[in-house]
Scaffold this motif. Structure first.
Motif, PDB file in Angstrom:
ATOM      1  N   MET A 152     -37.477  26.852  11.133  1.00  0.00           N
ATOM      2  CA  MET A 152     -37.353  26.821  12.583  1.00  0.00           C
ATOM      3  C   MET A 152     -37.560  28.210  13.162  1.00  0.00           C
ATOM      4  O   MET A 152     -37.257  29.225  12.529  1.00  0.00           O
ATOM      5  CB  MET A 152     -35.976  26.277  13.005  1.00  0.00           C
ATOM      6  CG  MET A 152     -35.764  24.818  12.646  1.00  0.00           C
ATOM      7  SD  MET A 152     -34.098  24.215  13.076  1.00  0.00           S
ATOM      8  CE  MET A 152     -34.202  24.193  14.874  1.00  0.00           C
ATOM      9  N   ASP A 153     -38.059  28.229  14.403  1.00  0.00           N
ATOM     10  CA  ASP A 153     -38.203  29.468  15.159  1.00  0.00           C
ATOM     11  C   ASP A 153     -38.128  29.105  16.639  1.00  0.00           C
ATOM     12  O   ASP A 153     -37.697  27.994  16.988  1.00  0.00           O
ATOM     13  CB  ASP A 153     -39.509  30.193  14.805  1.00  0.00           C
ATOM     14  CG  ASP A 153     -40.738  29.320  14.991  1.00  0.00           C
ATOM     15  OD1 ASP A 153     -40.879  28.713  16.072  1.00  0.00           O
ATOM     16  OD2 ASP A 153     -41.561  29.228  14.064  1.00  0.00           O
ATOM     17  N   GLN A 154     -38.549  30.003  17.513  1.00  0.00           N
ATOM     18  CA  GLN A 154     -38.405  29.759  18.947  1.00  0.00           C
ATOM     19  C   GLN A 154     -39.240  28.585  19.456  1.00  0.00           C
ATOM     20  O   GLN A 154     -38.971  28.043  20.534  1.00  0.00           O
ATOM     21  CB  GLN A 154     -38.707  31.025  19.753  1.00  0.00           C
ATOM     22  CG  GLN A 154     -40.071  31.635  19.513  1.00  0.00           C
ATOM     23  CD  GLN A 154     -40.031  32.714  18.464  1.00  0.00           C
ATOM     24  OE1 GLN A 154     -39.336  32.587  17.458  1.00  0.00           O
ATOM     25  NE2 GLN A 154     -40.771  33.796  18.687  1.00  0.00           N
ATOM     26  N   THR A 155     -40.244  28.144  18.695  1.00  0.00           N
ATOM     27  CA  THR A 155     -40.997  26.963  19.110  1.00  0.00           C
ATOM     28  C   THR A 155     -40.159  25.691  19.006  1.00  0.00           C
ATOM     29  O   THR A 155     -40.562  24.636  19.508  1.00  0.00           O
ATOM     30  CB  THR A 155     -42.290  26.795  18.274  1.00  0.00           C
ATOM     31  OG1 THR A 155     -41.946  26.578  16.903  1.00  0.00           O
ATOM     32  CG2 THR A 155     -43.186  28.016  18.399  1.00  0.00           C
ATOM     33  N   GLY A 188     -38.870  41.329  19.014  1.00  0.00           N
ATOM     34  CA  GLY A 188     -38.059  40.863  20.140  1.00  0.00           C
ATOM     35  C   GLY A 188     -38.508  39.551  20.739  1.00  0.00           C
ATOM     36  O   GLY A 188     -38.020  39.151  21.808  1.00  0.00           O
ATOM     37  N   GLN A 189     -39.413  38.833  20.054  1.00  0.00           N
ATOM     38  CA  GLN A 189     -39.945  37.592  20.616  1.00  0.00           C
ATOM     39  C   GLN A 189     -38.865  36.528  20.804  1.00  0.00           C
ATOM     40  O   GLN A 189     -38.903  35.756  21.760  1.00  0.00           O
ATOM     41  CB  GLN A 189     -41.055  37.021  19.722  1.00  0.00           C
ATOM     42  CG  GLN A 189     -42.272  37.903  19.602  1.00  0.00           C
ATOM     43  CD  GLN A 189     -42.229  38.758  18.341  1.00  0.00           C
ATOM     44  OE1 GLN A 189     -41.177  39.301  18.004  1.00  0.00           O
ATOM     45  NE2 GLN A 189     -43.342  38.887  17.652  1.00  0.00           N
ATOM     46  N   LEU A 190     -37.904  36.491  19.883  1.00  0.00           N
ATOM     47  CA  LEU A 190     -36.858  35.478  19.971  1.00  0.00           C
ATOM     48  C   LEU A 190     -36.030  35.671  21.236  1.00  0.00           C
ATOM     49  O   LEU A 190     -35.830  34.738  22.026  1.00  0.00           O
ATOM     50  CB  LEU A 190     -35.962  35.538  18.739  1.00  0.00           C
ATOM     51  CG  LEU A 190     -34.915  34.431  18.615  1.00  0.00           C
ATOM     52  CD1 LEU A 190     -35.563  33.087  18.359  1.00  0.00           C
ATOM     53  CD2 LEU A 190     -33.924  34.759  17.497  1.00  0.00           C
ATOM     54  N   MET A 194     -35.776  33.292  24.699  1.00  0.00           N
ATOM     55  CA  MET A 194     -34.506  32.803  25.212  1.00  0.00           C
ATOM     56  C   MET A 194     -34.327  33.178  26.674  1.00  0.00           C
ATOM     57  O   MET A 194     -33.854  32.384  27.493  1.00  0.00           O
ATOM     58  CB  MET A 194     -33.352  33.340  24.357  1.00  0.00           C
ATOM     59  CG  MET A 194     -33.240  32.649  23.014  1.00  0.00           C
ATOM     60  SD  MET A 194     -31.707  33.038  22.123  1.00  0.00           S
ATOM     61  CE  MET A 194     -32.091  34.690  21.552  1.00  0.00           C
ATOM     62  N   GLN A 195     -34.729  34.401  27.025  1.00  0.00           N
ATOM     63  CA  GLN A 195     -34.608  34.839  28.411  1.00  0.00           C
ATOM     64  C   GLN A 195     -35.479  33.996  29.334  1.00  0.00           C
ATOM     65  O   GLN A 195     -35.104  33.710  30.478  1.00  0.00           O
ATOM     66  CB  GLN A 195     -34.991  36.322  28.543  1.00  0.00           C
ATOM     67  CG  GLN A 195     -34.762  36.888  29.929  1.00  0.00           C
ATOM     68  CD  GLN A 195     -33.342  36.690  30.428  1.00  0.00           C
ATOM     69  OE1 GLN A 195     -32.384  37.000  29.728  1.00  0.00           O
ATOM     70  NE2 GLN A 195     -33.187  36.156  31.635  1.00  0.00           N
ATOM     71  N   LYS A 196     -36.631  33.564  28.850  1.00  0.00           N
ATOM     72  CA  LYS A 196     -37.503  32.683  29.651  1.00  0.00           C
ATOM     73  C   LYS A 196     -36.790  31.378  29.986  1.00  0.00           C
ATOM     74  O   LYS A 196     -36.908  30.857  31.102  1.00  0.00           O
ATOM     75  CB  LYS A 196     -38.792  32.385  28.889  1.00  0.00           C
ATOM     76  CG  LYS A 196     -39.756  33.554  28.782  1.00  0.00           C
ATOM     77  CD  LYS A 196     -40.995  33.149  27.983  1.00  0.00           C
ATOM     78  CE  LYS A 196     -41.924  34.328  27.764  1.00  0.00           C
ATOM     79  NZ  LYS A 196     -43.095  33.937  26.924  1.00  0.00           N
ATOM     80  N   TRP A 203     -31.559  26.878  30.635  1.00  0.00           N
ATOM     81  CA  TRP A 203     -30.304  27.282  30.019  1.00  0.00           C
ATOM     82  C   TRP A 203     -29.511  28.101  31.035  1.00  0.00           C
ATOM     83  O   TRP A 203     -30.083  28.888  31.799  1.00  0.00           O
ATOM     84  CB  TRP A 203     -30.547  28.150  28.789  1.00  0.00           C
ATOM     85  CG  TRP A 203     -31.259  27.483  27.653  1.00  0.00           C
ATOM     86  CD1 TRP A 203     -31.542  26.156  27.519  1.00  0.00           C
ATOM     87  CD2 TRP A 203     -31.770  28.123  26.484  1.00  0.00           C
ATOM     88  NE1 TRP A 203     -32.200  25.930  26.335  1.00  0.00           N
ATOM     89  CE2 TRP A 203     -32.353  27.116  25.677  1.00  0.00           C
ATOM     90  CE3 TRP A 203     -31.785  29.454  26.040  1.00  0.00           C
ATOM     91  CZ2 TRP A 203     -32.956  27.405  24.458  1.00  0.00           C
ATOM     92  CZ3 TRP A 203     -32.378  29.735  24.826  1.00  0.00           C
ATOM     93  CH2 TRP A 203     -32.955  28.724  24.028  1.00  0.00           C
ATOM     94  N   LYS A 204     -28.193  27.927  31.042  1.00  0.00           N
ATOM     95  CA  LYS A 204     -27.354  28.706  31.954  1.00  0.00           C
ATOM     96  C   LYS A 204     -27.193  30.139  31.463  1.00  0.00           C
ATOM     97  O   LYS A 204     -27.313  31.093  32.239  1.00  0.00           O
ATOM     98  CB  LYS A 204     -25.974  28.050  32.089  1.00  0.00           C
ATOM     99  CG  LYS A 204     -25.983  26.696  32.753  1.00  0.00           C
ATOM    100  CD  LYS A 204     -24.578  26.108  32.761  1.00  0.00           C
ATOM    101  CE  LYS A 204     -24.576  24.700  33.320  1.00  0.00           C
ATOM    102  NZ  LYS A 204     -23.218  24.082  33.246  1.00  0.00           N
TER     103      LYS A 204
END
Length: 227
Positions: A152-155, A188-190, A194-196, A203-204
């Motif tokens: 798993m990753d940010q995708t 820093g891609q992860l 998440m910030q996006k 996401w809150k």
């Protein structure tokens, strides 16, 4: 002590074999190789669960879930459930409405024999396809030790978000070794992805904590509050 040392050596061998079936550069992993690896270790995998320190990662995830206060009737998905070691820690805290998802049916069969899960799901959350899980199914989705090459990753964020209820939580851990060496994470891609999700209102917020999880290794434990 001698038995522990022997088991640590065996676990190290298993992890090395596992990493041979991952691509640490972040390209596509060898899924067939991973499945064969897990089939080979499924029946002996729980031999290592009581090694000193080995339990810390799954306990950290269980405590993060408990700190989020989802309620004891919360519907929980253990994503990357393997033989159910993380679920065992969650159950100790009083939560029992748990489903288990893993890419390896061999691992899931071991968990099934323990009676840990309401349902087992043999699938992946990989950013390539959607699972058959309905939208907004779970109050909490936990991923312990699954954010790594070949898994798993940010995708995976879109599918994790889709199956988590509004107001629910996604809890996952990432080892420092992958944050620093894997090209999908190390620049820093992860955190950027998440910030996006926070900026887009999906996401809150995201909370994180750095903790030891095995011997001298550390991991970041993330708690995502789904909007």
């Amino acid at each position: 002590m001698a038995e522990n040392e022997s088991n640590i050596e065996k676990l190290d061998q298993i992890q090395r074999a596992q990493r041979q079936n991952m691509n640490a550069c972040g390209e596509a992993g060898d899924k067939n190789g991973m499945l064969l690896h897990y089939a080979n270790v499924a029946d002996t995998y729980d031999t290592f669960k009581d090694l000193p320190g080995w339990e810390q990662g799954r306990k950290n995830v269980a405590l993060a879930l408990h700190s989020a206060k989802p309620g004891y009737n919360a519907r929980i998905l253990d994503c990357g459930a393997a033989t159910g070691q993380t679920a065992e820690e969650i159950i100790k805290l009083g939560y029992t409405n748990i489903d288990g998802l893993d890419m390896s049916m061999d691992m899931l069969r071991v968990a099934e024999r323990k009676g840990l899960f309401k349902n087992i799901i043999c699938d992946t959350i990989d950013g390539v396809h959607n699972t058959k899980i309905a939208d907004d199914s779970y109050d909490v989705v936990v991923c312990n030790g699954t954010f790594m090459p070949g898994q798993m990753d940010q995708t995976s964020f879109p599918e994790l978000t889709r199956i988590t209820k509004s107001g629910g939580f996604i809890i996952f851990s990432v080892s420092f070794k992958y944050l620093h060496e894997w090209k999908l994470f190390k620049n820093g891609q992860l955190d950027s992805e998440m910030q996006k999700y926070v900026s887009a209102g999906k996401w809150k917020k995201v909370e994180q904590e750095t903790l030891n999880y095995w011997e001298e290794e550390q991991a970041i434990y993330y708690t995502v509050y789904v909007a």
